[in-house]
Design an enzyme around this catalytic site. Structure first.
Site, mmCIF file in Angstrom:
data_model
loop_
_atom_site.group_PDB
_atom_site.id
_atom_site.type_symbol
_atom_site.label_atom_id
_atom_site.label_comp_id
_atom_site.label_asym_id
_atom_site.label_seq_id
_atom_site.Cartn_x
_atom_site.Cartn_y
_atom_site.Cartn_z
ATOM 1 N N ASP A 144 6.639 -23.988 -0.528
ATOM 2 C CA ASP A 144 6.294 -23.686 0.857
ATOM 3 C C ASP A 144 5.136 -24.561 1.338
ATOM 4 O O ASP A 144 5.134 -25.018 2.492
ATOM 5 C CB ASP A 144 5.929 -22.202 0.984
ATOM 6 N N ASP A 157 10.029 -15.187 3.757
ATOM 7 C CA ASP A 157 8.686 -14.639 3.601
ATOM 8 C C ASP A 157 8.708 -13.116 3.455
ATOM 9 O O ASP A 157 7.683 -12.513 3.119
ATOM 10 C CB ASP A 157 7.819 -15.020 4.802
#
Length: 592
Positions: free
Chosen positions: A282, A332
């Site tokens: 990420d 997420d």
């Protein structure tokens, strides 16, 4: 920098961003909602608990009156291995780069069209699952099974159409039930309510057979049908008409909710390895490349949650205010969430592990057959599992009764230190993400803050409680106690068995017969491949009965190429289910 000046800057920034606080609260609540509900929906009997005690059924008991407490639902989660945890971030990076290349070269329209129909199919299933489960919870408040009235417990009997006293004077009805019957003008309304309740709780069975395959059966209710229609309508509207933010969020919620009931990191070490790899991925995708931001802005699919920001005035005269949106990727939510759901199942595992007792058994003979007095064998005695989810409506309507007056299933609860700790860690990580994003006005890799928050909270809790070893050794891999008796554990863990292989071969054979590519065989066979000639005749000399342990055959089986039936749900009656056939156990003891 002077502390007073720093505080002034913080106060000024807070004042400038104060109008965004409702949106931030909306974002955090929307992220926690599917995690909380999905984690609870993933609960089932842990390996540290024994099977629940089966209850005898009465012949007069209708299908819609069968208790859900008699249905043991074992979640079949797709487990991960350490190899999967290492490969997943690499695959995610390659996929993201490929999408970025296609969007920049060919535009996002074609990609959205292809992905739109792909996610439409997944959206139908996910939305239907979410809506049906939510409807069941809502209906439990409207049509509960247990009621608390004047300090007494009543059970709603759909056959007798009244609430029967469970604890107290036997045969006494709930206050108000008889009054409703005696009122002539209320009787039609009274009967309609009972008819609606019966229609909602009535279950049906769909059976499908192709060729020589055994009947593939599944159970459903009217709620499942209506929820499926809602799923189809939402996907059709999103792909053919428009995609409002609330519809996108509904599909996103549903995908997350379903994912928690399908995926599991199997162990905390595998989950930690997975999140650590995604932590690096990420950061790379957001800070060092334009991949993540470009793909997220151009893909108009239910892979994110969208939150409307306050309207901002534009410089053009008479132009409408400009509406902008904040986004939160489903990754997420799902990726830290599967670790948090594992923590909740670990809490349940520890709860039943603490209830285990050692059972001392006296052994009279040793292996050689000689007596060995005084020898003892220690066995682990597990506590029977009591479902800890569901029955919200019943819990509500019996909340004023003492715990001793309520059924065991309405008092079922367990401590959740690991789950609550992970929720706190996730919330802190989300708040940190929003604060940093607000200060620097730049998209942030949420996993940069969420992964440390979740992992530190979980392993820190284990360290503080002295349970690091138990947490390290905990695994959700299927063991022999959780596989159906007589099955091959190794094959079950791999998700494949000779029986399932034979089933698919039979289905293929049936399809060939259906299309005319293969003629039907004149020899009747059983599911396990035994021919009719192997069946022993009965006392009257009639063939068709097999030896004990072999399943009965149907001499007309090859005459049926395709059959599809819908019937009322039937369960084993008059007797303990432990002595029923395998098919009866599957029908009566499990929700297919």
């Amino acid at each position: 920098m002077d502390v007073s000046k720093l505080l002034d800057l913080v106060a000024q920034h807070f004042n400038d961003e104060r109008h965004l606080i409702p949106m931030y609260l909306h974002l955090i609540a929307s992220a926690l909602f599917p995690i909380y509900t999905g984690a609870y929906a993933s609960l089932s009997r842990p390996s540290s608990a024994a099977k629940p005690v089966k209850k005898k059924r009465r012949a007069s008991e209708a299908a819609d009156e069968i208790d859900d407490e008699d249905e043991e639902v074992l979640q079949k989660l797709e487990g991960m291995s350490p190899r999967d945890a290492v490969i997943y971030p690499v695959v995610a990076a390659v996929t993201l780069a490929g999408l970025y290349y296609l969007i920049t070269k060919y535009g996002a329209r074609a990609i959205n069209l292809i992905f739109g129909w792909y996610f439409a199919v997944a959206g139908v299933f996910s939305v239907a699952k979410l809506v049906s489960d939510a409807a069941v919870v809502g209906i439990s408040f409207v049509f509960p099974t247990y009621l608390g009235w004047s300090g007494k417990l009543y059970r709603v009997d759909g056959l007798k159409r009244k609430a029967v006293l469970v604890q107290g004077a036997v045969g006494e009805s709930a206050t108000g039930s008889s009054a409703a019957v005696t009122s002539v003008w209320l009787k039609p309304v009274y009967n309609t309510i009972w008819d609606v309740r019966a229609a909602i709780k009535q279950r049906y069975t769909v059976a499908l057979r192709i060729g020589n395959t055994p009947d593939e059966k599944t159970n459903f209710t009217v709620i499942h049908v209506l929820a499926t229609l809602v799923g189809i309508a939402s996907s059709a509207y999103a792909n053919l008409v428009a995609k409002p933010w609330y519809l996108t969020n509904l599909q996103g919620f549903a995908v997350c909710y379903t994912a928690f009931q399908m995926l599991s990191p199997t162990t905390f070490t595998t989950g930690s390895l997975l999140l650590s790899g995604l932590f690096c991925y990420d950061i790379w995708a957001v800070f060092f490349t334009p991949l993540m931001v470009t793909v997220a802005k151009n893909l108009d699919q239910p892979i994110k949650l969208v939150f409307p920001r306050p309207e901002e005035a534009v410089q053009i005269p008479f132009a409408p205010p400009k509406r902008q949106y904040s986004m939160l990727g489903l990754g997420d939510i799902v990726l830290p969430g599967i670790m948090m759901a594992l923590a909740l199942r670990f809490d349940l595992y520890l709860f039943y592990l603490a209830k285990q007792r050692e059972k001392i058994v006296q052994q009279s003979d040793d292996v050689s057959g000689k007596e060995s007095k005084g020898t003892k064998v220690e066995n682990i005695e597990k506590a029977p599992y009591v479902p800890v989810t569901g029955y919200l409506g019943d819990r509500f309507w019996t909340a004023r009764l003492p715990a001793s007056a309520r059924p065991t299933k309405l008092n079922a609860s367990f401590p959740k230190p690991y789950f609550y700790a992970s929720m706190v860690g996730y919330t802190i990580g989300m708040l940190t993400t929003l604060v940093v994003m607000s200060v620097y006005q730049h998209a942030q890799p949420a996993l940069l803050y969420l992964v440390p928050g979740v992992l530190v909270s979980l392993w820190g809790t284990a360290l503080a409680r002295g349970e690091v070893k138990q947490m390290w050794e905990f695994s959700e891999a299927v063991d022999s106690e959780q596989v159906e008796e007589g099955g091959d554990t190794r094959k079950e863990e791999a998700g494949w068995s000779l029986d399932s292989a034979q089933t698919w071969l039979d289905m293929w054979d049936g399809l060939l017969k259906l299309t005319g590519f293969r003629e039907g065989s004149t020899e009747a066979t059983t599911r396990n491949g035994d021919t009719a000639s192997e069946a022993k005749p009965d006392a009257d000399g009639n063939a068709g009965k097999l030896e004990p342990g072999k399943k009965h055959i149907d001499s007309k089986r090859d005459d049926v190429l395709f059959r599809f039936t819908i019937s009322r749900y039937k369960a084993e009656q008059e007797g303990d289910l432990s002595g029923a056939s395998d098919a009866a156990k599957d029908m009566a003891g499990k929700r297919e």
